[in-house]
Scaffold this motif. Structure first.
Motif, PDB file in Angstrom:
ATOM      1  N   ALA A   1     -66.289  26.640  -6.823  1.00 48.44           N
ATOM      2  CA  ALA A   1     -67.247  26.157  -8.211  1.00 48.44           C
ATOM      3  C   ALA A   1     -66.798  25.932  -9.309  1.00 48.44           C
ATOM      4  CB  ALA A   1     -68.141  28.025  -8.112  1.00 48.44           C
ATOM      5  N   ALA A   2     -65.501  26.476  -9.517  1.00 50.81           N
ATOM      6  CA  ALA A   2     -64.713  26.692 -10.820  1.00 50.81           C
ATOM      7  C   ALA A   2     -64.169  25.077 -10.351  1.00 50.81           C
ATOM      8  CB  ALA A   2     -63.599  27.462 -11.411  1.00 50.81           C
ATOM      9  N   THR A   3     -63.240  24.656  -9.742  1.00 52.55           N
ATOM     10  CA  THR A   3     -62.884  22.879  -9.763  1.00 52.55           C
ATOM     11  C   THR A   3     -64.340  22.381  -9.461  1.00 52.55           C
ATOM     12  OG1 THR A   3     -61.380  24.132  -8.551  1.00 52.55           O
ATOM     13  CG2 THR A   3     -61.629  21.256  -8.045  1.00 52.55           C
ATOM     14  N   ALA A   4     -65.661  22.593  -8.929  1.00 47.86           N
ATOM     15  CA  ALA A   4     -66.630  21.433  -8.948  1.00 47.86           C
ATOM     16  C   ALA A   4     -67.228  20.771 -10.035  1.00 47.86           C
ATOM     17  CB  ALA A   4     -67.779  21.963  -7.840  1.00 47.86           C
ATOM     18  N   SER A   5     -67.198  22.430 -11.003  1.00 45.41           N
ATOM     19  CA  SER A   5     -68.188  21.773 -12.230  1.00 45.41           C
ATOM     20  C   SER A   5     -67.040  21.454 -13.057  1.00 45.41           C
ATOM     21  CB  SER A   5     -68.122  23.683 -12.763  1.00 45.41           C
ATOM     22  OG  SER A   5     -69.295  24.374 -12.172  1.00 45.41           O
ATOM     23  N   LEU A   6     -65.693  21.137 -13.446  1.00 43.00           N
ATOM     24  CA  LEU A   6     -63.848  21.356 -13.962  1.00 43.00           C
ATOM     25  C   LEU A   6     -64.650  19.365 -13.541  1.00 43.00           C
ATOM     26  CD1 LEU A   6     -61.752  23.562 -14.821  1.00 43.00           C
ATOM     27  CD2 LEU A   6     -62.880  22.288 -16.060  1.00 43.00           C
ATOM     28  N   LEU A   7     -64.672  19.351 -11.875  1.00 42.06           N
ATOM     29  CA  LEU A   7     -64.080  17.957 -11.684  1.00 42.06           C
ATOM     30  C   LEU A   7     -65.699  17.153 -12.123  1.00 42.06           C
ATOM     31  CD1 LEU A   7     -62.694  18.368  -8.476  1.00 42.06           C
ATOM     32  CD2 LEU A   7     -61.442  16.931 -10.504  1.00 42.06           C
ATOM     33  N   LEU A   8     -66.509  17.784 -11.768  1.00 40.72           N
ATOM     34  CA  LEU A   8     -68.099  16.847 -12.431  1.00 40.72           C
ATOM     35  C   LEU A   8     -68.012  15.748 -13.634  1.00 40.72           C
ATOM     36  CD1 LEU A   8     -70.827  18.914 -11.047  1.00 40.72           C
ATOM     37  CD2 LEU A   8     -69.250  16.399 -10.080  1.00 40.72           C
ATOM     38  N   ASN A   9     -67.409  17.078 -14.383  1.00 42.40           N
ATOM     39  CA  ASN A   9     -66.652  16.205 -15.659  1.00 42.40           C
ATOM     40  C   ASN A   9     -66.490  14.801 -16.224  1.00 42.40           C
ATOM     41  OD1 ASN A   9     -68.385  18.791 -17.948  1.00 42.40           O
ATOM     42  ND2 ASN A   9     -66.460  18.972 -16.824  1.00 42.40           N
ATOM     43  N   LEU A  10     -66.042  14.377 -14.912  1.00 38.35           N
ATOM     44  CA  LEU A  10     -64.966  13.128 -14.730  1.00 38.35           C
ATOM     45  C   LEU A  10     -66.251  11.783 -14.758  1.00 38.35           C
ATOM     46  CD1 LEU A  10     -62.218  13.508 -12.102  1.00 38.35           C
ATOM     47  CD2 LEU A  10     -61.555  13.564 -14.172  1.00 38.35           C
ATOM     48  N   GLU A  11     -67.232  11.875 -14.068  1.00 38.39           N
ATOM     49  CA  GLU A  11     -68.657  11.428 -14.497  1.00 38.39           C
ATOM     50  C   GLU A  11     -68.189  10.348 -15.602  1.00 38.39           C
ATOM     51  OE1 GLU A  11     -73.301   9.536 -13.450  1.00 38.39           O
ATOM     52  OE2 GLU A  11     -71.768  11.342 -13.372  1.00 38.39           O
ATOM     53  N   ALA A  12     -68.332  10.800 -16.936  1.00 38.47           N
ATOM     54  CA  ALA A  12     -68.877  10.574 -17.833  1.00 38.47           C
ATOM     55  C   ALA A  12     -67.384  10.201 -18.447  1.00 38.47           C
ATOM     56  CB  ALA A  12     -68.644  11.771 -18.926  1.00 38.47           C
ATOM     57  N   VAL A  13     -66.263  10.748 -18.500  1.00 38.99           N
ATOM     58  CA  VAL A  13     -64.639   9.939 -18.257  1.00 38.99           C
ATOM     59  C   VAL A  13     -64.782   8.232 -17.748  1.00 38.99           C
ATOM     60  CG1 VAL A  13     -62.256   9.739 -19.053  1.00 38.99           C
ATOM     61  CG2 VAL A  13     -64.004  12.203 -19.016  1.00 38.99           C
ATOM     62  N   LEU A  14     -64.519   8.108 -16.070  1.00 40.76           N
ATOM     63  CA  LEU A  14     -64.574   7.200 -16.165  1.00 40.76           C
ATOM     64  C   LEU A  14     -65.567   6.068 -16.248  1.00 40.76           C
ATOM     65  CD1 LEU A  14     -63.855   9.030 -12.085  1.00 40.76           C
ATOM     66  CD2 LEU A  14     -62.724   7.521 -13.549  1.00 40.76           C
ATOM     67  N   THR A  15     -66.564   7.150 -16.379  1.00 38.51           N
ATOM     68  CA  THR A  15     -67.840   5.706 -16.449  1.00 38.51           C
ATOM     69  C   THR A  15     -67.587   5.433 -18.255  1.00 38.51           C
ATOM     70  OG1 THR A  15     -69.979   6.793 -16.050  1.00 38.51           O
ATOM     71  CG2 THR A  15     -70.650   5.569 -17.993  1.00 38.51           C
ATOM     72  N   ALA A  16     -66.890   5.496 -19.190  1.00 37.90           N
ATOM     73  CA  ALA A  16     -66.730   4.753 -20.624  1.00 37.90           C
ATOM     74  C   ALA A  16     -65.199   4.055 -20.141  1.00 37.90           C
ATOM     75  CB  ALA A  16     -65.746   6.142 -21.199  1.00 37.90           C
ATOM     76  N   VAL A  17     -64.065   4.535 -18.994  1.00 36.76           N
ATOM     77  CA  VAL A  17     -62.822   3.518 -19.208  1.00 36.76           C
ATOM     78  C   VAL A  17     -63.304   2.480 -18.045  1.00 36.76           C
ATOM     79  CG1 VAL A  17     -60.747   3.880 -17.657  1.00 36.76           C
ATOM     80  CG2 VAL A  17     -61.594   6.316 -18.905  1.00 36.76           C
ATOM     81  N   LEU A  18     -64.326   2.844 -17.058  1.00 31.46           N
ATOM     82  CA  LEU A  18     -64.442   1.250 -16.749  1.00 31.46           C
ATOM     83  C   LEU A  18     -65.417   0.675 -17.214  1.00 31.46           C
ATOM     84  CD1 LEU A  18     -65.868   2.901 -13.283  1.00 31.46           C
ATOM     85  CD2 LEU A  18     -63.870   1.375 -13.227  1.00 31.46           C
ATOM     86  N   ALA A  19     -65.874   1.504 -18.529  1.00 32.95           N
ATOM     87  CA  ALA A  19     -66.925   0.426 -19.324  1.00 32.95           C
ATOM     88  C   ALA A  19     -65.938  -1.112 -19.461  1.00 32.95           C
ATOM     89  CB  ALA A  19     -67.640   1.027 -20.582  1.00 32.95           C
ATOM     90  N   TRP A  20     -64.822   0.151 -20.576  1.00 27.80           N
ATOM     91  CA  TRP A  20     -64.426  -0.120 -21.620  1.00 27.80           C
ATOM     92  C   TRP A  20     -62.950  -1.042 -21.513  1.00 27.80           C
ATOM     93  CZ3 TRP A  20     -63.740   5.755 -23.537  1.00 27.80           C
ATOM     94  CH2 TRP A  20     -64.824   5.945 -24.711  1.00 27.80           C
ATOM     95  N   VAL A  21     -62.300  -0.720 -19.726  1.00 25.19           N
ATOM     96  CA  VAL A  21     -61.184  -1.314 -19.687  1.00 25.19           C
ATOM     97  C   VAL A  21     -61.369  -3.013 -18.118  1.00 25.19           C
ATOM     98  CG1 VAL A  21     -59.076  -0.772 -18.063  1.00 25.19           C
ATOM     99  CG2 VAL A  21     -59.124   0.483 -19.693  1.00 25.19           C
ATOM    100  N   VAL A  22     -62.796  -2.214 -17.760  1.00 25.18           N
ATOM    101  CA  VAL A  22     -63.180  -3.285 -16.734  1.00 25.18           C
ATOM    102  C   VAL A  22     -64.168  -4.418 -16.961  1.00 25.18           C
ATOM    103  CG1 VAL A  22     -63.852  -3.954 -14.387  1.00 25.18           C
ATOM    104  CG2 VAL A  22     -63.100  -1.931 -14.826  1.00 25.18           C
TER     105      VAL A  22
END
Length: 352
Positions: free
Chosen positions: A99-120
């Motif tokens: 549960a701990a790993t899943a909760s933390l990893l799900l925060n990647l969505e916001a980071v990856l969304t922004a990185v793709l928007a800014w870089v790609v």
């Protein structure tokens, strides 16, 4: 004094986060009666069917919007990655992840969304927006840690959950490409396809249908938290761009936790208030953004709901009754001017 500006698009993004965040405590109650994969399918089905009914009533029939072939491709990619591959990767990953790993990893969505928007996709940003995003994500991480009960660690399950986040990040950026179109139609189509696929998968792996009342409750939650929320998310994408909308939407876990505390009992831990301060500061940085500079609009032809503001000074080749807002194909003539703006569908220019 720094001025806070809450636009219609900002309000839509925050309301979308509120509705989606509310799904978590209600979905937890529904998990007593069905499997996670089946619940995901029913939530999406509730979204697709409910929005379809609303569209039929609004349009007095079923009308498919006219979209260029390139936009249909973006929409298809958004459905495949966001409605099919993302949920499937998450559900399989949860089988092998704490549960701990899943909760933390799900925060990647916001980071990856922004990185793709800014870089790609070359969406403009500045240090204020980046810092605001970092604070919001930090708050989500703190909230995840405070609610975690298992140990953290990397595994194939972790990689699958990270892959799900990447799928949703791609979905957000792909949906941005078609956000000028009817948000109700886009959300209805995505919900219907995702609902059918996930429900079929659930039944094929042995899930059993619960009672009719449980199915109805799941579909109502899906209409509000997945359907209406997605409509508002698309509206926000249209006016704010992908990264900023993703930042506001990533407050959903905190809003869901707040709803759980208010309506389902329990006490807020100190970490909850730390997350609240971090997210509050991040949202404040975004709300007080003022991006102004001379910029040039190239000629563009598209279709969306609009009023005749400074960006929509065009002639009509049909009898117009003067009602606004209205929707029709229209062409923007090239113009250079300066005013405060977001990276919306009319401000996709480069910065020197």
């Amino acid at each position: 004094m720094t001025r806070i500006h809450i636009s219609k698009s900002t309000s839509a993004a925050l309301l979308a986060a509120l509705l989606f965040g509310a799904s978590t405590p209600f979905a937890k109650q529904l998990l007593h009666d069905m499997s996670p994969v089946l619940l995901a399918g029913l939530l999406y089905l509730g979204s697709g069917i409910g929005l379809g009914i609303i569209k039929l009533i609004r349009d007095r029939g079923w009308h498919v919007p006219s979209m260029p072939k390139s936009e249909w491709l973006w929409l298809l990619l958004a459905i495949v990655f966001g409605g099919v591959l993302g949920p499937l990767a998450l559900m399989v990953g949860l089988l092998y992840t704490s549960a701990a790993t899943a909760s933390l990893l799900l925060n990647l969505e916001a980071v990856l969304t922004a990185v793709l928007a800014w870089v790609v996709f070359r969406e403009n940003t500045d240090r204020r927006i980046v810092l605001g995003m970092m604070l919001i994500v930090a708050g989500a991480v703190v909230l995840s840690i405070s609610g975690a009960t298992g140990g953290a660690g990397l595994s194939w399950g972790s990689l699958l959950i990270a892959s799900a986040c990447l799928c949703w990040a791609l979905d957000n950026n792909f949906t941005r490409k078609v956000s000028a179109n009817d948000a109700l139609f886009l959300a209805c189509l995505k919900g219907s396809v995702a609902g059918v696929v996930n429900t079929v998968i659930a039944l094929s792996i042995g899930a059993h249908l619960p009672t009719g009342s449980a199915i109805g409750e799941a579909m109502v939650v899906g209409l509000l938290s997945y359907g209406i929320s997605l409509v508002l998310f698309v509206v926000a994408l249209r006016g704010l761009g992908t990264a900023r909308t993703g930042a506001y939407f990533s407050t959903a876990p905190f809003l869901g936790a707040a709803i759980a505390l208010l309506f389902f009992g329990g006490q807020a831990s100190p970490m909850f208030w730390v997350a609240a301060v971090l997210m509050g500061c991040g949202v404040w940085l975004h709300l007080t953004e003022r991006h102004v500079h001379p910029h040039t609009h190239d000629e563009i032809t598209h279709t969306h709901s609009h009023v005749h503001d400074i960006h929509h000074q065009h002639e009509h080749n049909f009898d117009w009754d003067g009602h606004e807002p209205h929707t029709h194909p229209h062409t923007h003539e090239p113009i250079t001017h300066s005013h405060a703006h977001y990276p919306d569908i009319h401000h996709e220019h480069s910065h020197g």
